[in-house]
Structure formats: C-alpha cells, structure tokens
Design a protein around this motif. Structure first.
Motif, mmCIF file in Angstrom:
data_model
loop_
_atom_site.group_PDB
_atom_site.id
_atom_site.type_symbol
_atom_site.label_atom_id
_atom_site.label_comp_id
_atom_site.label_asym_id
_atom_site.label_seq_id
_atom_site.Cartn_x
_atom_site.Cartn_y
_atom_site.Cartn_z
ATOM 1 N N PHE A 46 5.152 6.730 -4.006
ATOM 2 C CA PHE A 46 5.221 7.276 -5.370
ATOM 3 C C PHE A 46 6.619 7.948 -5.679
ATOM 4 C CE2 PHE A 46 4.738 10.897 -8.287
ATOM 5 C CZ PHE A 46 4.691 10.431 -9.508
ATOM 6 N N ARG A 47 6.950 8.852 -4.433
ATOM 7 C CA ARG A 47 8.175 9.606 -4.700
ATOM 8 C C ARG A 47 9.087 8.833 -4.396
ATOM 9 N NH1 ARG A 47 4.929 13.420 -1.926
ATOM 10 N NH2 ARG A 47 5.276 12.796 0.003
ATOM 11 N N GLY A 75 -5.451 9.265 2.899
ATOM 12 C CA GLY A 75 -4.156 8.966 3.175
ATOM 13 C C GLY A 75 -3.460 8.177 1.784
ATOM 14 N N ARG A 131 9.511 5.859 -5.415
ATOM 15 C CA ARG A 131 9.710 5.051 -6.886
ATOM 16 C C ARG A 131 10.111 5.927 -7.761
ATOM 17 N NH1 ARG A 131 4.919 3.139 -8.807
ATOM 18 N NH2 ARG A 131 3.705 4.323 -7.608
ATOM 19 N N ALA A 132 9.732 7.302 -7.750
ATOM 20 C CA ALA A 132 10.241 8.180 -8.842
ATOM 21 C C ALA A 132 11.686 8.675 -8.621
ATOM 22 C CB ALA A 132 9.284 9.564 -8.690
ATOM 23 N N ILE A 142 -3.689 7.549 -2.790
ATOM 24 C CA ILE A 142 -3.859 8.279 -3.937
ATOM 25 C C ILE A 142 -5.210 8.028 -4.412
ATOM 26 C CG2 ILE A 142 -3.022 8.570 -6.193
ATOM 27 C CD1 ILE A 142 -0.333 7.630 -5.092
ATOM 28 N N TYR A 152 2.646 1.692 -3.663
ATOM 29 C CA TYR A 152 1.696 2.022 -4.649
ATOM 30 C C TYR A 152 0.672 2.579 -4.742
ATOM 31 C CZ TYR A 152 4.828 -1.617 -6.752
ATOM 32 O OH TYR A 152 5.940 -2.111 -7.354
ATOM 33 N N ARG A 153 0.266 3.220 -3.273
ATOM 34 C CA ARG A 153 -1.280 3.705 -3.089
ATOM 35 C C ARG A 153 -0.800 5.109 -2.440
ATOM 36 N NH1 ARG A 153 -2.595 1.292 -6.678
ATOM 37 N NH2 ARG A 153 -4.070 -0.121 -7.129
ATOM 38 N N THR A 154 0.256 5.272 -2.001
ATOM 39 C CA THR A 154 0.312 6.686 -1.449
ATOM 40 C C THR A 154 1.393 7.516 -2.085
ATOM 41 O OG1 THR A 154 2.278 5.956 0.077
ATOM 42 C CG2 THR A 154 -0.015 5.564 0.835
ATOM 43 N N THR A 155 1.221 8.896 -1.916
ATOM 44 C CA THR A 155 2.203 9.666 -2.651
ATOM 45 C C THR A 155 3.615 9.652 -2.100
ATOM 46 O OG1 THR A 155 1.637 11.549 -1.070
ATOM 47 C CG2 THR A 155 0.575 11.391 -3.391
ATOM 48 N N GLN A 159 13.457 5.747 -10.413
ATOM 49 C CA GLN A 159 13.389 5.706 -11.701
ATOM 50 C C GLN A 159 13.988 6.888 -12.308
ATOM 51 O OE1 GLN A 159 12.151 2.959 -13.211
ATOM 52 N NE2 GLN A 159 10.490 2.329 -11.889
ATOM 53 N N LEU A 206 0.843 -1.209 0.167
ATOM 54 C CA LEU A 206 0.056 -0.129 -0.163
ATOM 55 C C LEU A 206 0.874 1.356 0.079
ATOM 56 C CD1 LEU A 206 -3.045 -0.723 2.474
ATOM 57 C CD2 LEU A 206 -3.089 -0.240 0.113
ATOM 58 N N MET A 245 7.532 5.339 -15.910
ATOM 59 C CA MET A 245 6.112 5.247 -15.149
ATOM 60 C C MET A 245 4.964 5.677 -16.263
ATOM 61 S SD MET A 245 6.782 6.828 -11.550
ATOM 62 C CE MET A 245 7.642 5.859 -10.389
#
Lengths: 349, 508
Positions: free
Chosen positions: A211-212, B369, A214-215, B371, A205-208, A218, A202, B349
């Motif tokens: 996401f940051r 909490g 993983r960003a 996305i 893959y589901r929080t900002t 990459q 979670l 991505m």
C-alpha cells in the motif's frame, strides 16, 4: 458476468482481431496469403504437446521481466533495465550451478540470483534516492554494464573448457530445473513464475508495505506527510524489481539453456515492458498476457521455418496487438462513463 | 425586448457518478454583473467551463445575442469574446507579464517594445499597478490576477468570467477588484462572478443566480433580496447553530510546548524566528495572520516535515524536535493540512485506503501479515457516517468527492488517529457553509475530549468563535499572544499588518 468483465473480454478479443487484420495486410505486401499464413500460425502452435509446452516455456521469463517493470511502475518509477538484471541473474545462476554440481544448487541459485540482481537493481533506486538521478536513464544504461560484465566473464573465468566460443560448459544435469510435463521442455520454473506473480499481487494489494509503495507512486508528498520515507521505497521497489528480473535468469539458464551463452534472449526485457503495460501492470493479468506473447513467439518461429514468411512478422503482429490493447483500455473507460451517465439520466427522470 | 448578451438554455452535464449540471438556464445582459452563487460542488464552475469551452455539455444550447452558437474549445470562446479567469492562474512564472499576455496571440517577429507599451497602456488605463516587464514570479498573487485580467482585456473580451476571484486576495485588493468589475461593466461589458461569499455578492452584483446540486434555485435582482434570503436559497439544510465553546478554566496541564523555534532556509530572512508558546490540554490555540507569514512552516516544523535550525518542541514533556514524521504520528500527533490535494489525500485511491494512509505502520490493520480489510471497511464506514460524508461508500475514489467531502474525510481520519495533539491548518478554506459547520463542531468536540488543538486560520471569525488564545504571526514572528476575549477585529487587524501596539510601527 458483470458488464465490466464483459467489456474486458469483448475489447481484448477485438484488439487481438484488429491486430491480426493489420498484420494480415502487411503479409499481403509480402505476396503471401494472410489467411493461410494465420491458419498455419495457429495450427503450428497447437500441432503437438511439445509445441504447446514450448508456449509456457517462452512465457516463463516474460512473466518475471514484466513483473519487474510492473512493480516499480506501481511506485511511479520506471525500470527499463530488466534486461541487465536478467543477465546478472543468469550469471549468478550459471556460476553457482557450475560451482556446486548438485541439486542443492537450484535453491541457492534462486535465492542468490534474486538477492544479487536485486542489489544491482537496488543501486538504481539508491542513485535516485540519494542523488535524485533519473532512474529511467540509469536503469537503461545499467543494462550495457551488465551485458559487458557478462561478456567479460564469459571470455575469462566462465569460458568453456574447449575455449572456442564465449559460453560456459554445460551445467550438470543435477542442476537442471526438473520437467513437469514429460516429452516437453516445460520445467518447474513456470510454476515458480505463477507463484511469484501471485505473491507480488498479495504484496502490492494486501499488505501495508505494498500500500505504501502504491501511495508513493500516486502522491509522494501525501505519503511523506503520512510518515512514509519515499526514498526508502525507491530503493526497496528497485530491489524487488531487479530480483524478479534476476529470477528469469535462473529459469532460462537452469531450465532451458543449461549453460550461459553470450547475449542470449536479447529482448525479453523490452517485451516485458510491453506485456506489463498491456496487463495494466496487474500481476495476475501479466500471467495471461505473457502466455499470449509466448504463443505468438512459438507460432511465429515455426511459421517462419515452414512457410517462407519471415518470422519477424510476429514482432509486427505483437506490436499491432499491443497498440490495439492500449486503445481498448480507453474505450472501456469511455463505455463505463457512458453507462454511469445513462444511469444518472434515468435516475433523474 | 432586447435579446440577452449570452444565454444558456437547459444545459446538462454529467460526470461519471455525479450530476454536475441539470437543465441550467440563465442569461447575462450587457453592462451587467451577474453573480453565480452556490456552495462548493453546486455546479457553478462546471457550468462556466462549459461556456468557456473547457467542457462540453451533454445537453443544451448557448446563445449569443439570440443566435445559437457552438463553443467547443476556449479558442472558440475567445472568438466570441468570452474570457475566463480560473481559480488557479495559468501563468508561466519564469516569463514576464508581456510574454504571458501575448502568448499564443502573436505570430512571426515580435516587436517587444510595442507590445509591452501597449500592455502597460492597458494596465494604466484600468489603474492596475503592474509593470509589464516584470517577471510573474516577482509579483504578488493580487498582481498576478491583474495579469490574468489584462490577458482578457488584451483580447478585447466582452464577457469576463471570474472563478472565485477573491479567494486569494487581501481586503485592499478585493476593493480594487470590485472597483474594476464595476468600471468594466459600465462600459457595456458583462461579468460573471462565481463565488460562495454572500458579502461580495451584495456589494458588486446586479443580479444573482443561486445554484444548488447542479440546478438553478434562484434568479433574483440585488434590490429584491438580502444576505439571509440568499443563504437560505443556497443551503439545503438550515445551518446548525454552533454551540459556544465553554469558557471553563483552562486545564493547567501543558501538552505541547515550543521553545525558541527558528527555521531558516539558505541565508535569507528566517521563516520562523524565535517562536515560543505552550498549548494546554483542552485548549484551542489560534494562529492568526495574513497567509505566508510563517504559519505553513510552523505546521510543517511541528509535524516533522520541516527541519528546525534551533529550539525545541515538547509533546507531553518529551522532546520530539528530532523525531521523524512517522514517530510523531506514532505519538498521536494529528495534522489536517491546508493543501488537502497535495498533502492530505491520494486522490486516485479509495477512501478506505486514504483512511489507512496515515496509520499504515500501525499494527492495528494487520491480520496474518495482510491488511484487515473488514476492519478497515468498518472504520471507514464509521467515519463516513459520523462526518456525514456524501460518498457512494468506503471504496469510492477520493477524487470523485467534492472538496468539502474530501476535507471531512481528512478531518475524520485525523480525529480518529489523534492522541493528544491535533493541528488544523486552514481547515475550512474553500469549504461551503455546511462543511464548515461540520469541521467546526469536530474541532470543538476534540476540545471537549481534552486535546490540545492548534488552529491556523486566516478567517478572523473562525479565530474569534473557536479559539481560547491566539498568537498573531507577522513575518515569521509572534506579534503577541492574547486571550481571544481581549481582542477585537480592529486590534487584530493592526497586529496582522505589523503594528505591535496601536500607532506604534515596528518596521517603519
């Protein structure tokens, strides 16, 4: 079932099959019959409830250490030091359980082991962020520091009352992780591992925040231009990673060993790396891959005891399976591309 | 009739999800300059990479002098005397010219003196002013390209493929290159020239192959065509006429203000020296200049990625000189970077995730909490639709898109997130006409909304059509700020070259 999922099942099955065939050839060299050896391996895995429970007991710490590797891997960082972070977690869990011989020690041990081995791991990220140090080397070397710290403590303040072996006294029964299936060693730590794996999924893959992470993994420069501070991400990713490996220490000390022994479980860090790669660093895939490796370990140990084939053949088998699983990843890709091409060609006509 | 030198027949190449080439057939003769013309993503480079052995065709044949040949790798291609100069050079910058050229082509003990003399001789023969003993990193981009050409000449290539060779060159260097191409082809060699610039095609090519969507749409001799007819062949939809920017009175309100900005690195010459200007609301402020004269540093200093040594930056009268990139984004500063691969997108991505990238700290995307996937998907779909991005959907991976469509995604994202100020750093570099149009109308519509816009461009036509005022940069300094209407291309050219007023040189 879509074609992609079908591919995953087919290729994973074939990878395991080829792995078995190759290790079967090795067994032939030992002068044993591979078919009967494998038959023994599988029958011994499932011979009774206790043994089946053992599979999940072995899988539990592997879930944590492979999550530890996978988490930093998503930020394009390599944490090779899960073994050391696991030892720090074990030390913390054992010390707290010896100091507070009550059930309350369990949650305290879980939290403190996560935080302290997290800090131990976070230091690696800090060195990378602050001094541009190579995290691969630092994390690897930190394992030896942790190992020697543990050895030192086991010979001094944590030494058992009898003073014979470098190990602690047995923990009070109050501090043992309770069993979830009677007549097995399967303890609640397994549930904890599954829950943590789902939470990590979670987070990634589901929080900002995930996401940051993983960003940064990459494309660090694009992430920086978007306001992300990659250096902070390094420290954070290593903190979480270290904490995850530390949890393996709690489940092993409070759930299985019920004491701290010198140099125990010396390879769960490295197997964790293999599992994480095998599962493509996907937290959910890691659960299943860990159970597979748990099963191989349990079956191998029993096989070694009763058949005369050395149990190290299991290491060989794990290796072969891993090689074929990695190959299958590329084959799946190739299939996928070919399918797309075929669709296109048909579309053009 | 004489057999063509090289011939491609029914070449098809598919990448996952994309048709790169479909039944491409054409030939090139000895002594001919063939232009391969088409928009970005038309399949020009792919087709040439097949001829050079970098890709393998899924279908089709290649002939040399009428004999079928198989090219599996660049090594095979070199055996057939084919050489390709990539858009991005493949040189080792810490090595000398000689070392780079003989790399992979020598065995055993190297006679340095002889090799370097031979290369120097080759360079002089073609009038290349390149010193064979210099290191690559000390050469200009134009000289580096000459080294690439020398590499091909060193191997006695008879067919030279050049992928967008003029993209990085100054006008002077372009002339030199064109002369070389004509000279080289006169000796019985062939040149294939990949480009999307009509002017170059008309000046150098004998014959022109027009590609569109991976297919050949035209095969014409230069004498039988002109730029207008070619552009019609090249582009599917006719280009929309750009609405002329309204020449209304500038709103008096200053949005962005730079005061005496200096940027120095180490003890060298300042990268930016004493830069001051204001941008008003609803104004497009242009920065012209030959690239590498401080424009990149200016953009980086504005968005917060480059520390400034002195001076201050104000946004809506607030001093933002010491704010982080994150805080400046929070204040509504948007930035379309010139290097979209490096700074703009995370290629592996999805488009939706790339839309999220710039505003990942904003609360708008969070629900409990996590996305808010639906909102992100809807926003992405909206951007894809508004900017006519060709993509399979919001979850397409960024690297699967063509360059123009990638840029549209970035522009869409920045416009979406923009508060009052937006920076466009070379927003149309390397784009095809359709995408250029798209970006230009986005810039104008931002102007209409009353935003302050900084447009950095090396294309003078872009500066002239869009900008209200323009600052000319030379060696990190402003040569002068002019109303665009007071300038012509001759005047601005002199300023870009370092002359402050006609005839008056500032640097000797």
């Amino acid at each position: 079932m879509d074609k992609k999922t079908r591919d995953i099942f087919i290729t994973s099955f074939l990878a395991i099959l080829f792995g078995l065939i190759c290790s079967g050839i090795m067994i032939l060299f030992l002068g044993k019959n591979p078919i009967s050896t494998f038959a023994l391996l599988f029958s011994s895995m499932f011979r009774d409830g206790y043994t089946i429970g053992e599979i999940f007991v072995k899988a539990t710490p592997l879930i944590f250490t492979s999550l530890a590797f996978a988490f930093t891997f998503k930020a394009n960082l390599f944490n090779i030091g899960a073994q050391g972070q696991f030892y720090i977690g074990s030390l913390v869990a054992a010390s707290i359980s010896l100091l507070i011989p009550h059930a309350i020690a369990i949650p305290i041990a879980i939290i403190m082991a996560f935080i302290l081995s997290g800090i131990w791991g976070g230091l690696i990220g800090f060195c990378k962020a602050r001094f541009k140090a190579n995290e691969f080397l630092i994390s690897m070397m930190s394992t030896y520091v942790a190992l020697n710290l543990m050895n030192y403590l086991l010979r001094t303040v944590l030494l058992e009352s009898k003073g014979e072996y470098p190990q602690t006294d047995s923990l009070s029964k109050n501090t043992w992780l309770f069993k979830i299936v009677p007549h097995t060693r399967l303890h609640v730590g397994f549930i904890l591992a599954i829950v943590v794996a789902i939470l990590i999924w979670l987070l990634l893959y589901r929080t900002t925040l995930g996401f940051r992470i993983r960003a940064v993994g990459q494309n660090q420069e694009a992430a920086r231009m978007s306001g992300v501070n990659p250096e902070l991400i390094f420290v954070f990713a290593f903190f979480i990673s270290g904490g995850l490996a530390g949890l393996a220490g709690v489940t092993e000390v409070n759930g299985v060993q019920h004491m701290l022994l010198q140099g125990f479980n010396p390879s769960i860090g490295s197997i964790g790396i293999g599992i994480a790669i095998l599962a493509n660093a996907n937290p959910i895939g890691i659960i299943f891959a860990s159970i597979l490796f748990g099963a191989l370990q349990v079956g191998g140990t029993i096989m070694g005891q009763i058949s005369g084939v050395p149990s190290s053949i299991i290491d060989l088998m794990e290796g072969f399976v891993m090689v074929f699983v990695i190959i299958s990843y590329f084959i799946r890709n190739k299939w996928e591309i070919n399918r797309e091409k075929k669709l296109l060609t048909e579309g053009v006509k | 009739m004489e057999k063509p030198f090289f011939e491609l027949k029914d070449i098809s190449k598919y990448f996952a999800k994309v048709i790169a080439n479909k039944d491409v057939s054409f030939s090139v003769n000895r002594g001919e300059v063939l232009a391969l013309l088409g928009e970005n993503g038309a399949g020009k480079s792919t087709c040439m990479k097949i001829l050079y052995g970098l890709y393998r065709a899924d279908k089709g044949e290649i002939f040399k002098d009428g004999v079928p040949i198989i090219i599996k790798s660049p090594k095979d291609a070199m055996r057939y005397k084919v050489s390709m100069i990539q858009q991005h050079f493949s040189l080792v910058s810490a090595h000398t010219v000689t070392e780079n050229i003989i790399l992979g082509n020598v065995k055993g003990k190297i006679n340095w003196e002889e090799e370097s003399n031979r290369i120097q001789h080759l360079a002089d023969k073609y009038g290349f002013s390149v010193d064979a003993k210099k290191k690559i990193k000390d050469l200009t981009v134009g000289e580096q390209q000459k080294v690439e050409i020398l590499k091909a000449l060193y191997l006695d290539a008879n067919l030279l493929i050049m992928d967008e060779p003029t993209a990085v060159l100054t006008p002077q260097e372009i002339d030199n290159l064109m002369n070389f191409v004509k000279d080289y082809s006169k000796q019985g060699n062939a040149v294939i020239f990949i480009t999307h610039k009509l002017k170059e095609v008309m000046s150098v090519a004998n014959r022109i192959i027009v590609m569109r969507n991976g297919m050949v749409y035209g095969n014409v001799n230069k004498e039988d065509t002109d730029e207008i007819r070619l552009s019609k062949l090249m582009i599917e939809n006719s280009i929309e006429e750009l609405e002329k920017p309204k020449v209304d009175e500038l709103k008096k309100e200053v949005c962005v203000s730079l005061k005496n900005i200096c940027v120095k690195e180490d003890q060298e010459i300042p990268l930016l020296n004493n830069i001051s200007f204001d941008i008003h609301k609803g104004e497009i402020f242009g920065v012209a200049g030959v690239s590498g004269n401080g424009q990149q540093e200016l953009c980086m200093a504005l968005c917060g990625a480059q520390k400034i040594n002195s001076g201050s930056i104000y946004l809506n009268n607030k001093d933002i000189s010491n704010l982080s990139i994150k805080d400046r984004i929070g204040l509504g500063m948007a930035y379309v970077p010139s290097d979209r691969h490096r700074y703009g997108l995370v290629m592996s991505m999805s488009l939706a995730e790339n839309i999220l990238l710039k505003t990942s700290y904003s609360k708008q995307w969070s629900k409990n909490g996590l996305i808010d996937k639906k909102k992100l998907k809807d926003t992405t779909n909206g951007i894809l639709k508004d900017f006519r991005v060709k993509a399979s959907g919001p979850f397409a991976i960024a690297k699967e898109l063509s360059g123009g469509n990638q840029q549209k995604v970035i522009v869409g994202r920045e416009v979406e997130n923009c508060g009052d100020f937006i920076i466009f750093d070379q927003p149309t570099r390397g784009l095809d006409l359709g995408a250029i149009n798209n970006v230009h109308s986005a810039i104008l519509s931002e102007k209409e909304k009353g935003k302050a816009i900084l447009l950095v461009s090396t294309e003078l036509s872009e500066i002239f059509t869009l900008c209200d005022r323009v600052a000319v940069f030379y060696k990190g300094e402003i040569q002068g700020i002019y109303n665009t209407s007071d300038l012509n291309s001759e005047k601005i050219g002199l300023l870009m070259a370092g002359y402050k007023n006609e005839g008056e040189s500032i640097n000797g």
